[in-house]
Design an enzyme around this catalytic site. Structure first.
Site, PDB file in Angstrom:
ATOM      1  N   CYS A 201     -51.585  20.641   7.485  1.00  0.00           N
ATOM      2  CA  CYS A 201     -50.749  21.651   8.124  1.00  0.00           C
ATOM      3  C   CYS A 201     -51.601  22.793   8.680  1.00  0.00           C
ATOM      4  CB  CYS A 201     -49.715  22.181   7.140  1.00  0.00           C
ATOM      5  SG  CYS A 201     -50.429  22.723   5.567  1.00  0.00           S
ATOM      6  N   HIS A 504     -48.668  25.801   2.092  1.00  0.00           N
ATOM      7  CA  HIS A 504     -48.320  25.184   3.373  1.00  0.00           C
ATOM      8  C   HIS A 504     -48.529  26.193   4.490  1.00  0.00           C
ATOM      9  CE1 HIS A 504     -46.270  22.664   6.275  1.00  0.00           C
ATOM     10  NE2 HIS A 504     -45.433  23.641   6.547  1.00  0.00           N
TER      11      HIS A 504
END
Length: 1380
Positions: A201, A504
């Site tokens: 990510c 994330h």
């Protein structure tokens, strides 16, 4: 009565209002209930919809329970809403209809009138419409949920993607449903997402930011790749170019980044490593600079992202200033200053703190070159030039020195949409005449800035002076620019959600085309607003105190990108029509590739993939493959494909093959497809599915045979014919029957297939393992008897009287029982072990696949018997000689030792072996009978016991617990352990008939014996009573051996046996049967089971059966005495305190319960002399506890095992040789190992033992002072760390250990010295540390590192390092021998 105003402004009693409210509520509830009841009375239609539009979604099922009056049109809307598709872009059809006619979407008829059945399951399929896939409904697509809502009220997904089964990662964000099919269609925003490979990510966020930067994207498009110069696979700029083209032109919702990461030189493991996005930005820019050398883009990164600052020190007395120029690609901003309790509230505050100078005074004074002395000075940083694209890193990751862990600072920090940087530019730089320029930069300036404020800039190995501005304007001109030219516009916020351990990343990016903010969260792209940007400030609504970060949201901005507002330089994105020619060609290639991929997906979506089996007529083995056939291909075409797939061309004819429905688990042929050769496979298999509940079998017939039709509903029976005379079981014959057939009809069917007499036929069904059922009721159906899809029966049709006795007493039952429990084992005998095959039964295992007879070829064994007999005589003579030697040694020891030593048990390899000839005769005598189904034991012969002694891997002296875990698993408690000719007690003492199985023998009158005689105190399985006699006499089960030739590569002297044995036999009985072949009694050899990778583990539980063994398992026999009751196998290691390797293995021995330490030492003396060449005196060595590598309690001579010393199986002990008589006389004493540290010489002296009478620190110091000559007041000590010998570098010991702890006893914190063997370092506090030059220190560091690495000790404490982020310019990492 109290009065209150009513709704009509009148005063009414208070109780009246209560009752009126209650009445109104009751009426409302009654109305609701009536509506529910009326709805409940209407019949419901249960609809199950399968999404077949994609191979990845074929397993998805949508379940809708609708009223029967629902119209078809409304049904389409409900399906569209639940599936996430746009209504009108898909079709619905009946799943069980051959023509697959779709339902009329515009139909106003109810579901019942349209063919739906109320109260039943209605199966439908969701299919494509006009060959186009359904469109994915997005937040802006105008579906029923979002119609009429503005952007601010629609669901937006900008937070981290939630895990399955969770609501989301943050309460601030909501997320729509996601399926794999959603990546196949482009988002309604017009932007394309990036697929997260696993933990990439951070990469996706940076790539989307660079893609949304017009200047970077346009410059990347203008670069042209020359395929002749570089491989496109490893070209980073080319793969980025391809990715950007796909992001701009692809019709997919998300695309992969695997080609980009492959160009980085990464493998699949890198996808599982999460890195810092700021670190990736710097490493990627460095790689692009290297790749773009000698091109127009060579200076692109510097032109766009590089700024300059001055690192200066100014004397406060004379004004003299020393400075140098540094370059930067990003500005790291501290969230919370070190030691502060409050964080900065905004980016402007953090920037102001970044340039705030600090005063150097007191001990930190600066030496002024002009004043020629140390003076107070001011040190700081000044910005000289800001880049066109300004990158700010918010340093949210910090280190907590209290917990010694990395932490994340979630404090609130605001950032403006427009940032004015003019207050932070240096305008006084050119006005100071008293300055000296020092433009050192590059590698030399690393660390020139504050470690908590400035990150290292890029390496300048290419020789470019980063202190020189690459802009055309001069420094003076830039400094004098008006403030309006330093206004920056925010366009990217890279957000981190999570903790310092992981999280994330996603990016919020503003498009310069329409000034709209978007959330780029991996494959999701959606519109967001300014409110969503403000949510990334972090923090909470509370105060900005020290602990506010712990309770704040973990989702906050981590990296910001601004662009200078300059209309003359602000670029727009290149449109497709304006692409350079090479980019247009690339777009065309990618478009063709995408169309090809779409066609391939369409083929995949219509391809049936099913397991295919075939019994190869030549290889005679079941072959397995996967048949992939288009759903429109006919059965005839699929048969031809299967014929080629199984490589049968030239082996059999195609017309001799056919495909049939097959159940591989039950080996059951479900049905054949006669007359359906031209039917499409999609209809034949029930549609395209990701997996099928059945398989296909390519059946082969001989040219003179005809295929037998297999009808649904039939059951398959494998019939084995049993011959009682030859005691053989024939290979199976397949017969198909119906469950409603009677036993009489079934016998007639078998009689026709096998040519037997139905009148005298006995049929035995094997329903499951260990369950035989005699089918004797003529009118009972097969279903009632327990037949299933695939069955196995044994039939016998002789005219003997065996059928007149009870089934469990019959020869047939005994033969089948033996057949079901016999396993085949490969036994490797010791290289010198003799044995005899004479007078052993030659009954091979009754096989289900071949006709076996109990009469074997005898001539082939004569030569083997002669060899084994000859080696037997040799081993007998060897055993007699060893026995005589042992007896002589034993007599000598008895005369010289005290009477207590006689209690010890002997443990040499061949002790107490009476005449081996007598042993062999005793064992071989009961096996004189031929053609016997079992081998009976001589009732006078007693077999010994063994304990689970150790779990040694072959040729490995180290301790292992694998054998204990594997072989100590509880086997079947109802395992039989006696022959069928006598009583059949189970291993747990229960009568075998108590088990409800027709396979069990009926109960016999007689003594019930148990084999479970393990002693709890020693963990030893023993069959001996207190006098050492066998506890029970047993009759053995079936045991038969054959000579066996091992594979190539085994030793020439290695002999092997192929043993057929009933797996219900105990290990003790199994060993006793092996005695004639090994040549020694079972007490003198051990059984090792061979596992994968040739690992060997000893089997020692004599009471357990061989039920854990299976066919073709390998067993190795090794010579060595087995253990008796109360004995333990012990590993003895020598303790060498001053050797580089202080732990040395010596030998394996045996200690017994009740033995004293002195007795065990007496037992060890001859073994140490024979095996280790150590000639020791009993008073000049000691035994002590061993805990891994640490020496522990010293065992005194009078200590008794199991009373004073806990001993267990697989025990380890240290043997320590003494230079003087033993000083440890009492358990109250304490023996510590001391070592002097000499700082002036930078060395450690050898270990010396100190025996203390108490745990007093004062006594320890006195003993150390007396031993070393250090005055008591100058003596300091510290406890060693880690495992023995507690090695530590001489460069660290002086300051790293906790010297001179303030305690009075050794058994308290922080020492906790309560047992022997602790390591104590001591020193003279008046001795100064040696002064080392830099060269001497480096040389000593190398020596210490080498020494500590050899001993396996670390050089210094270091937490587990994360894998470094690297991008390889040549496409992959190079092997570095010196790299970890």
């Amino acid at each position: 009565m109290e009065m209150v105003p009513s709704e009509e402004k009148q005063l009414v009693p208070k109780e009246g209002i209560f009752w009126s409210c209650r009445q109104s509520i009751f009426e409302e509830m009654q109305k609701r209930f009536s509506q529910i009841e009326s709805a409940a009375e209407e019949p419901r239609v249960l609809c199950i919809v399968q999404d077949t539009t994609n191979a990845k979604t074929v397993n998805e099922r949508l379940t809708l329970n609708l009223p029967a009056s629902t119209t078809v049109n409304k049904f389409y809307e409900d399906v569209a809403h639940k599936a996430g598709y746009v209504n009108g872009t898909f079709c619905l059809a009946w799943a069980n209809a051959g023509h697959m006619a779709p339902l009329d979407q515009a139909g106003e008829m109810s579901l019942v009138l349209s063919g739906f059945e109320a109260g039943k399951k209605n199966f439908l399929q969701l299919t494509d419409k006009d060959g186009e896939q359904p469109q994915i409904a997005s937040d802006e697509s105008g579906t029923a949920d979002s119609s009429g809502l503005d952007d601010s009220s629609q669901d937006r997904f900008i937070g981290p993607l939630p895990r399955d089964g969770t609501v989301g990662c943050s309460s601030d964000y909501s997320s729509p449903s996601y399926s794999y099919s959603s990546i196949l269609n482009k988002s309604e925003t017009g932007y394309v997402g990036l697929v997260n490979q696993a933990m990439t990510c951070y990469l996706n966020s940076l790539l989307q930011t660079l893609f949304m930067t017009p200047e970077f994207r346009n410059a990347l498009y203008n670069w042209e790749f020359e395929e002749s110069e570089e491989d496109p696979v490893i070209s980073i700029p080319y793969q980025l170019q391809r990715l950007f083209v796909l992001l701009q032109t692809s019709k997919k919702r998300a695309i992969e980044t695997t080609d980009v990461t492959r160009s980085f030189g990464w493998d699949s493991s890198e996808a599982w490593q999460q890195h810092d996005v700021q670190e990736l930005c710097r490493v990627m820019f460095d790689a692009l600079e290297q790749k773009w050398k000698q091109t127009e883009q060579a200076d692109l990164i510097n032109q766009l992202y590089q700024g300059k600052l001055k690192d200066y020190v100014r004397c406060l007395e004379c004004g003299y200033e020393s400075w140098r120029i540094d370059t930067y690609l990003d500005i790291p901003l501290v969230i919370r200053p070190f030691g502060a309790s409050q964080a900065f509230g905004s980016v402007e505050e953090a920037l102001q703190a970044f340039v705030q100078p600090e005063t150097l005074d007191g001990p930190n004074q600066y030496f002024c070159e002009r004043c020629k002395k140390k003076c107070d000075a001011r040190k700081g940083l000044r910005f000289l030039h800001f880049p066109y694209l300004l990158t700010l890193q918010l340093k949210r990751f910090d280190f907590d020195y209290t917990t010694m862990h990395r932490i994340k600072l979630n404090d609130r920090m605001t950032f403006p949409e427009e940032l004015d940087m003019s207050p932070f530019i240096d305008v006084e730089d050119e006005k100071s005449p008293q300055t000296e320029s020092c433009t050192d930069s590059g590698a030399e300036n690393e660390g020139s800035c504050h470690s908590d404020q400035m990150s290292n800039d890029f390496s300048t190995d290419d020789g470019v002076d980063e202190g020189i501005c690459l802009d055309n304007t001069s420094t003076a001109e830039r400094v004098l620019k008006p403030k309006s030219s330093l206004t920056f516009e925010l366009f990217s916020v890279m957000v981190h959600s999570g903790s310092a351990a992981g999280g994330h990343y996603y990016a919020c990016i503003k498009s310069f085309s329409d000034s709209q903010w978007y959330s780029f969260n991996d494959q999701h792209v959606s519109k967001i607003t300014q409110d969503d940007i403000r949510k990334t400030y972090g923090g909470s609504s509370g105060s900005r105190g020290y602990y506010s970060s712990a309770f704040a949201s973990s989702t906050n901005a981590y990296m910001l990108m601004y662009r200078l507002k300059d209309p003359s330089r602000n670029a727009k994105f290149l449109e497709v029509d304006d692409f350079p020619e090479h980019i247009k060609k690339l777009v065309q290639r990618e478009k063709e590739s995408e169309e090809q991929e779409k066609r391939q997906r369409e083929i995949e979506r219509n391809t049936c993939k099913i397991k295919l089996f075939c019994m190869h007529p030549v290889k005679l083995m079941m072959m397995e493959n996967k048949l992939e056939v288009h759903k429109d291909k006919t059965l005839r075409e699929a048969t031809e494909m299967a014929y080629k797939l199984m490589d049968l061309d030239g082996v059999v004819q195609l017309d001799c093959c056919r495909l049939v429905k097959y159940d591989e688990f039950h080996e059951y042929l479900e049905r054949s497809y006669e007359g359906e050769e031209d039917m499409p496979m999609g209809l034949l298999l029930g549609g395209v599915k990701s997996s099928y509940m059945f398989d296909l079998l390519l059946e082969i017939r001989r040219p003179d045979q005809a295929f037998q039709p297999y009808k649904p509903g039939e059951v398959m029976v494998k019939v084995h014919v049993v011959d009682l005379k030859s005691e053989s079981i024939a290979a199976p014959v397949s017969v198909r029957a119906y469950l409603n057939q009677t036993i009489t009809e079934f016998k007639q069917l078998i009689a026709q297939a096998a040519g037997l007499c139905a009148e005298t036929m006995r049929v035995v069904l094997e329903r499951c393992y260990n369950d035989l059922r005699l089918l004797y009721v003529p009118n009972k159906t097969l279903k009632a008897e327990g037949f299933f899809r695939s069955n196995k029966v044994f039939v016998e049709s002789s005219d003997s009287t065996d059928h007149q006795v009870a089934f469990t007493d019959s020869v047939l039952w005994k033969l089948l029982d033996r057949h079901g429990n016999t396993i085949r084992l490969f036994v490797s005998l010791p290289e010198q072990s003799p044995g005899s095959l004479a007078n052993r039964t030659s009954c091979p295992k009754a096989s289900a696949d071949s006709v076996d007879s109990f009469d074997g070829a005898k001539g082939s064994r004569k030569s083997v018997e002669a060899i084994l007999e000859e080696s037997t005589e040799k081993l007998k003579n060897l055993s007699l000689q060893q026995q005589q030697q042992r007896q002589q040694q034993q007599q000598q020891q008895q005369t010289s030792s005290n009477s207590d030593s006689q209690k010890s048990s002997d443990h040499s390899d061949f002790e107490h072996i009476e005449s081996p000839a007598q042993e062999l005769d005793a064992v071989s005598q009961p096996s004189q009978t031929e053609n016997s189904t079992r081998v009976a034991s001589d009732t006078d012969n007693q077999f010994p016991s063994e304990e689970r002694s150790d779990s040694d891997v072959n040729n490995d002296r180290s301790t292992s617990s694998v054998d204990s875990d594997i072989l100590s698993s509880s086997h079947s408690s109802d395992t039989l352990c006696n022959a069928d000719s006598g009583p059949l007690p189970l291993a747990n003492g229960l009568d075998s008939h108590s088990i409800t199985s027709s396979r069990r023998s009926k109960a016999h009158e007689g003594k019930k014996e148990t084999w479970d005689t393990a002693e709890e105190d020693s963990g030893t399985d023993s069959e001996y009573d207190e006098n050492g006699k066998s506890k029970a006499d047993a009759l053995y089960l079936y045991f038969k051996t054959e000579p066996y030739s091992q594979e190539e590569g085994s030793g020439e002297g290695q002999k092997s046996l192929l043993v057929h044995v009933d797996k219900r036999i105990t290990l003790a009985a199994f060993k006793q049967n092996l005695e004639p072949f090994v040549g020694v009694p079972s007490t003198q050899f051990k059984v090792f089971r061979v596992y994968a990778n040739n690992q060997e583990f000893e089997s020692v539980r004599l009471n357990e059966t061989l039920s854990s063994f299976s066919d073709d398992n390998k067993i190795t026999i090794r010579l060595g005495r087995a253990l008796k009751k109360g004995e333990y196998r012990v590993k003895v290691y020598q303790l060498l305190v001053n050797d580089p390797e202080p732990c040395k293995f010596l030998l394996d021995t045996v200690f017994a319960k009740g033995m004293t330490v002195r007795q065990s030492k007496e037992e060890l003396l001859p073994q140490l002399k024979d095996q280790c060449k150590l000639d020791l005196s009993i008073d000049r060595f000691r035994l002590r506890k061993k805990t891994w590598k640490n020496p522990g309690t010293v065992f005194l001579d009078y200590h008794v095992y199991e009373e004073d010393i806990n001993i267990s199986s697989n025990w380890e002990v240290f043997l320590e040789v003494l230079d003087e008589p033993e000083r440890m006389k009492s358990m109250s004493q304490l023996a510590v190992l001391t070592r002097r540290w000499c700082p002036a010489q930078m060395k450690l002296e050898a270990f010396r033992e100190v025996v203390l009478e108490s745990s007093s620190v004062e006594e320890l110091k006195e003993k150390l002072s007396e031993m070393s000559g250090i005055p008591l007041e100058n003596l300091e000590f510290a406890k060693g760390r880690g495992t023995f010998p507690c090695d530590i570098s001489v460069l660290e010991i002086h300051q790293d250990l906790d010297w001179n702890p303030k305690v009075s006893t050794l058994n308290v914190w922080p020492l906790y010295i309560c047992d022997d063997g602790a390591v104590i370092f001591y020193r003279d506090s008046t001795e100064d540390l040696m002064d080392l030059s830099e060269e001497e220190r480096n040389e000593l560091m190398k020596k210490e590192s080498s020494r500590l690495l050899k001993t396996g000790h670390r050089v210094s404490y270091s937490p587990r390092k994360e894998k470094a982020l690297k991008i390889y310019l040549d496409g992959g990492p190079t092997k570095d021998p010196g790299q970890d």
